[in-house]
Design a protein around this motif. Structure first.
Motif, PDB file in Angstrom:
ATOM      1  N   ARG A 162       0.925  -1.219  -0.062  1.00 51.91           N
ATOM      2  CA  ARG A 162       0.028  -0.006   0.015  1.00 51.91           C
ATOM      3  C   ARG A 162       0.937   1.284  -0.075  1.00 51.91           C
ATOM      4  NH1 ARG A 162      -2.032  -2.761   4.492  1.00 51.91           N
ATOM      5  NH2 ARG A 162      -1.344  -1.155   5.770  1.00 51.91           N
ATOM      6  N   GLU A 163       0.216   2.276  -0.524  1.00 53.27           N
ATOM      7  CA  GLU A 163       1.084   3.547  -0.651  1.00 53.27           C
ATOM      8  C   GLU A 163       1.846   3.950   0.862  1.00 53.27           C
ATOM      9  OE1 GLU A 163       0.616   8.208  -1.709  1.00 53.27           O
ATOM     10  OE2 GLU A 163      -1.172   6.562  -2.195  1.00 53.27           O
ATOM     11  N   ASP A 164       0.909   3.910   2.117  1.00 55.14           N
ATOM     12  CA  ASP A 164       1.272   4.168   3.575  1.00 55.14           C
ATOM     13  C   ASP A 164       2.558   3.040   3.882  1.00 55.14           C
ATOM     14  OD1 ASP A 164      -0.205   2.042   3.822  1.00 55.14           O
ATOM     15  OD2 ASP A 164      -1.483   3.008   5.097  1.00 55.14           O
ATOM     16  N   GLU A 165       2.662   2.009   3.219  1.00 57.22           N
ATOM     17  CA  GLU A 165       3.707   0.894   3.275  1.00 57.22           C
ATOM     18  C   GLU A 165       5.072   1.051   2.586  1.00 57.22           C
ATOM     19  OE1 GLU A 165       1.277  -3.139   4.813  1.00 57.22           O
ATOM     20  OE2 GLU A 165       1.554  -2.532   2.475  1.00 57.22           O
ATOM     21  N   LEU A 166       4.973   2.220   1.599  1.00 55.91           N
ATOM     22  CA  LEU A 166       6.307   2.274   0.635  1.00 55.91           C
ATOM     23  C   LEU A 166       7.441   2.519   1.491  1.00 55.91           C
ATOM     24  CD1 LEU A 166       7.034   2.273  -2.142  1.00 55.91           C
ATOM     25  CD2 LEU A 166       6.532   4.586  -2.436  1.00 55.91           C
ATOM     26  N   SER A 167       7.599   3.415   2.523  1.00 60.16           N
ATOM     27  CA  SER A 167       8.627   3.714   3.092  1.00 60.16           C
ATOM     28  C   SER A 167       9.274   2.422   3.769  1.00 60.16           C
ATOM     29  CB  SER A 167       8.384   4.815   4.033  1.00 60.16           C
ATOM     30  OG  SER A 167       9.795   4.959   4.838  1.00 60.16           O
ATOM     31  N   LEU A 168       8.523   1.747   4.459  1.00 66.09           N
ATOM     32  CA  LEU A 168       8.782   0.635   5.009  1.00 66.09           C
ATOM     33  C   LEU A 168       9.028  -0.682   4.253  1.00 66.09           C
ATOM     34  CD1 LEU A 168       9.193  -1.063   7.998  1.00 66.09           C
ATOM     35  CD2 LEU A 168       6.737  -1.933   7.503  1.00 66.09           C
ATOM     36  N   SER A 169       8.520  -0.594   3.102  1.00 68.15           N
ATOM     37  CA  SER A 169       8.881  -1.980   2.269  1.00 68.15           C
ATOM     38  C   SER A 169      10.542  -1.516   1.632  1.00 68.15           C
ATOM     39  CB  SER A 169       7.912  -1.583   0.902  1.00 68.15           C
ATOM     40  OG  SER A 169       8.255  -2.550  -0.077  1.00 68.15           O
ATOM     41  N   GLN A 170      10.707   0.033   1.173  1.00 65.31           N
ATOM     42  CA  GLN A 170      11.944   0.378   0.737  1.00 65.31           C
ATOM     43  C   GLN A 170      13.069   0.067   1.688  1.00 65.31           C
ATOM     44  OE1 GLN A 170      10.861   4.098  -0.688  1.00 65.31           O
ATOM     45  NE2 GLN A 170      10.668   3.661  -2.810  1.00 65.31           N
ATOM     46  N   LEU A 171      12.521   0.405   2.907  1.00 68.35           N
ATOM     47  CA  LEU A 171      13.928   0.007   3.844  1.00 68.35           C
ATOM     48  C   LEU A 171      13.937  -1.272   4.185  1.00 68.35           C
ATOM     49  CD1 LEU A 171      15.677   1.191   6.302  1.00 68.35           C
ATOM     50  CD2 LEU A 171      13.287   0.884   7.922  1.00 68.35           C
ATOM     51  N   GLU A 172      13.226  -2.264   3.876  1.00 65.91           N
ATOM     52  CA  GLU A 172      13.456  -3.800   4.070  1.00 65.91           C
ATOM     53  C   GLU A 172      13.941  -4.142   2.820  1.00 65.91           C
ATOM     54  OE1 GLU A 172      10.426  -7.575   4.777  1.00 65.91           O
ATOM     55  OE2 GLU A 172      10.382  -6.825   2.727  1.00 65.91           O
ATOM     56  N   MET A 173      13.754  -3.461   1.559  1.00 69.26           N
ATOM     57  CA  MET A 173      14.538  -3.853   0.186  1.00 69.26           C
ATOM     58  C   MET A 173      15.793  -3.596   0.536  1.00 69.26           C
ATOM     59  SD  MET A 173      13.017  -2.403  -3.468  1.00 69.26           S
ATOM     60  CE  MET A 173      11.198  -2.247  -2.513  1.00 69.26           C
ATOM     61  N   ARG A 174      16.130  -2.267   1.036  1.00 69.06           N
ATOM     62  CA  ARG A 174      17.510  -1.663   1.213  1.00 69.06           C
ATOM     63  C   ARG A 174      18.351  -2.840   2.022  1.00 69.06           C
ATOM     64  NH1 ARG A 174      15.062   3.372   1.285  1.00 69.06           N
ATOM     65  NH2 ARG A 174      15.108   3.186   3.710  1.00 69.06           N
TER      66      ARG A 174
ATOM     67  N   PHE B 118      17.839  -6.166   2.525  1.00 69.78           N
ATOM     68  CA  PHE B 118      17.921  -7.207   1.725  1.00 69.78           C
ATOM     69  C   PHE B 118      19.200  -7.296   0.890  1.00 69.78           C
ATOM     70  CE2 PHE B 118      13.172  -8.930   2.791  1.00 69.78           C
ATOM     71  CZ  PHE B 118      13.928  -9.857   3.602  1.00 69.78           C
ATOM     72  N   PHE B 119      18.812  -6.218  -0.052  1.00 69.05           N
ATOM     73  CA  PHE B 119      19.551  -6.082  -1.345  1.00 69.05           C
ATOM     74  C   PHE B 119      20.485  -4.891  -1.319  1.00 69.05           C
ATOM     75  CE2 PHE B 119      14.906  -7.579  -2.103  1.00 69.05           C
ATOM     76  CZ  PHE B 119      15.450  -8.827  -2.682  1.00 69.05           C
ATOM     77  N   GLY B 120      20.684  -3.987  -0.568  1.00 68.88           N
ATOM     78  CA  GLY B 120      21.589  -3.019  -0.558  1.00 68.88           C
ATOM     79  C   GLY B 120      20.940  -1.992  -1.485  1.00 68.88           C
ATOM     80  N   MET B 121      19.942  -1.816  -1.850  1.00 71.25           N
ATOM     81  CA  MET B 121      19.292  -0.883  -2.829  1.00 71.25           C
ATOM     82  C   MET B 121      17.859  -1.129  -2.872  1.00 71.25           C
ATOM     83  SD  MET B 121      20.138  -2.693  -6.661  1.00 71.25           S
ATOM     84  CE  MET B 121      19.701  -4.377  -7.052  1.00 71.25           C
ATOM     85  N   GLU B 122      17.237  -0.078  -3.575  1.00 69.01           N
ATOM     86  CA  GLU B 122      15.539  -0.196  -3.602  1.00 69.01           C
ATOM     87  C   GLU B 122      15.163  -0.083  -4.899  1.00 69.01           C
ATOM     88  OE1 GLU B 122      13.923   4.178  -2.622  1.00 69.01           O
ATOM     89  OE2 GLU B 122      14.914   3.202  -1.108  1.00 69.01           O
ATOM     90  N   ALA B 123      14.179  -0.652  -5.501  1.00 66.64           N
ATOM     91  CA  ALA B 123      13.680  -0.626  -6.747  1.00 66.64           C
ATOM     92  C   ALA B 123      13.138   0.814  -7.133  1.00 66.64           C
ATOM     93  CB  ALA B 123      12.640  -1.836  -6.965  1.00 66.64           C
ATOM     94  N   PRO B 124      13.634   1.238  -8.208  1.00 68.49           N
ATOM     95  CA  PRO B 124      12.777   2.344  -8.968  1.00 68.49           C
ATOM     96  C   PRO B 124      11.525   2.038  -9.103  1.00 68.49           C
ATOM     97  CG  PRO B 124      14.056   1.350 -10.651  1.00 68.49           C
ATOM     98  CD  PRO B 124      14.451   0.635  -9.294  1.00 68.49           C
ATOM     99  N   SER B 125      11.066   1.082  -9.243  1.00 61.79           N
ATOM    100  CA  SER B 125       9.392   0.484  -9.469  1.00 61.79           C
ATOM    101  C   SER B 125       9.255  -0.518  -8.643  1.00 61.79           C
ATOM    102  CB  SER B 125       9.171   0.440 -11.058  1.00 61.79           C
ATOM    103  OG  SER B 125       9.821  -0.689 -11.570  1.00 61.79           O
ATOM    104  N   HIS B 126       8.417  -1.425  -8.932  1.00 58.26           N
ATOM    105  CA  HIS B 126       8.039  -2.383  -8.118  1.00 58.26           C
ATOM    106  C   HIS B 126       8.493  -3.803  -8.518  1.00 58.26           C
ATOM    107  CE1 HIS B 126       5.220  -0.175  -5.542  1.00 58.26           C
ATOM    108  NE2 HIS B 126       4.473   0.251  -6.636  1.00 58.26           N
ATOM    109  N   ILE B 127       9.667  -3.713  -9.417  1.00 57.86           N
ATOM    110  CA  ILE B 127      10.501  -4.920  -9.814  1.00 57.86           C
ATOM    111  C   ILE B 127      12.020  -4.569  -9.731  1.00 57.86           C
ATOM    112  CG2 ILE B 127      10.572  -3.823 -11.975  1.00 57.86           C
ATOM    113  CD1 ILE B 127       9.961  -6.893 -13.002  1.00 57.86           C
ATOM    114  N   LEU B 128      12.733  -5.729  -9.241  1.00 59.85           N
ATOM    115  CA  LEU B 128      14.059  -5.524  -8.972  1.00 59.85           C
ATOM    116  C   LEU B 128      14.796  -6.871  -9.495  1.00 59.85           C
ATOM    117  CD1 LEU B 128      15.659  -4.204  -5.769  1.00 59.85           C
ATOM    118  CD2 LEU B 128      16.039  -6.357  -6.241  1.00 59.85           C
TER     119      LEU B 128
END
Length: 325
Positions: A25-37, A39-49
């Protein structure tokens, strides 16, 4: 579907690569990106990585699916030629067209064409197609002007089951936030020892232990500790939860997860919050702090450096998630 154990491996010396898709959800984006970083040391510019890091998608509340890449090509014709090497004999399989991709609006592929691509790939694979109970599941996805084909693994949303705890209370972290926090703290569990020194009802413990993270919990409230133990037992999880203050912790840990008690539902003072941070600094190399209030100055005073951060929102209520070393 036996997606987690029946996979085709290529005989190659190349480093494995994976394609992940994400949904939040839009209000989860910040948390999702933090988890992404984490896991992967980076975040996806969109919803695919695309990454060389292999993560089971079921660990994350935000990873939707994963393709372990077997073949890549600039055109679908290249992929069709390459999949002819797959010889399954009597085994069954299914091909899934991954809907999340980075195709431009004018290049989007219709539902009918997606099914046509799945069928065409199936024709070029030696084996028996079975859309209901396949032995092997493959995925095809477009990313960065290329097509990628490989073993497909879908998130099983384990944490949804954990929402039905026998013991709970309204201010506890959501299972999604708890699971993400555990991943942010311990993205790669091998050899890592963790502690939740203010574990409450055990929401983080349940998520961490269910992912194989080596974590122990403690809380100063006897009643709450009994509830945490009951929750772990309910889900068949074997974890240590003891009664005691963080000040009494003598062991050292790689990481601590501190869901900071706060004044709205607690009698804790600012001095006691600072004491928790000081002891967290003493017992752990890295600390993930979850707080409803701004704590940057107090965290710095306790000797930490904030190296990453995100916000977990739920309506008008939000929690900061701070990664500190």
């Amino acid at each position: 579907m036996h997606q987690d154990k029946d996979e085709i491996r290529l005989n190659t010396t190349e480093q494995p690569s994976f394609i992940y898709t994400f949904a939040c959800r839009e209000d989860e984006l910040s948390l999702s990106q933090l988890e992404m970083r984490a896991f992967f040391g980076m975040e996806a510019p969109s919803h695919i990585l695309k990454s060389t890091v292999g993560i089971d998608p079921s660990r994350s509340p935000f990873i939707k699916e994963r393709i372990e890449v077997m073949y890549q090509g600039s055109t679908m014709a290249e992929i069709l030629q390459k999949v002819e090497a797959i010889q399954l004999l009597d085994a069954t399989f299914k091909v899934i067209f991954v809907k999340l991709n980075d195709l431009s609006p004018e290049d989007k592929i219709s539902y009918e064409d997606q099914r046509a691509i799945e069928r065409e790939l199936g024709i070029h694979i030696t084996g028996e197609a079975d859309v209901h109970h396949p032995t092997y599941v493959f995925g095809i996805v477009a990313l960065g002007g290329k097509w990628y084909f490989g073993n497909y693994l879908k998130n099983t949303a384990v944490w949804l089951h954990h929402m039905k705890k026998p013991r709970n209370y309204s201010i506890a972290l959501t299972t999604r936030l708890a699971r993400a926090a555990a991943n942010i703290a311990v993205p790669h569990p091998e050899g890592i020892k963790a502690i939740d020194p203010c574990c409450g009802i055990g929401t983080v413990l349940v998520e961490a232990l269910s992912m194989g993270i080596d974590i122990v919990g403690r809380d100063i409230n006897h009643f709450i500790v009994r509830g945490a133990r009951e929750n772990l037992e309910h889900f068949g999880l074997d974890g240590e939860v003891v009664v005691g203050a963080i000040a009494n912790v003598s062991d050292h840990y790689d990481v601590a997860i501190v869901d900071m008690p706060y004044n709205l539902f607690s009698t804790i003072t600012t001095e006691e919050q600072f004491s928790i941070l000081q002891h967290a600094r003493r017992i752990a190399n890295k600390v993930v702090v979850i707080s409803i209030e701004e704590m940057d100055e107090m965290i710095a005073k306790a000797g930490f450096t904030i190296v990453d951060r995100g916000v977990a929102k739920k309506g008008l209520f939000s929690r900061q998630v701070l990664v500190c070393i």
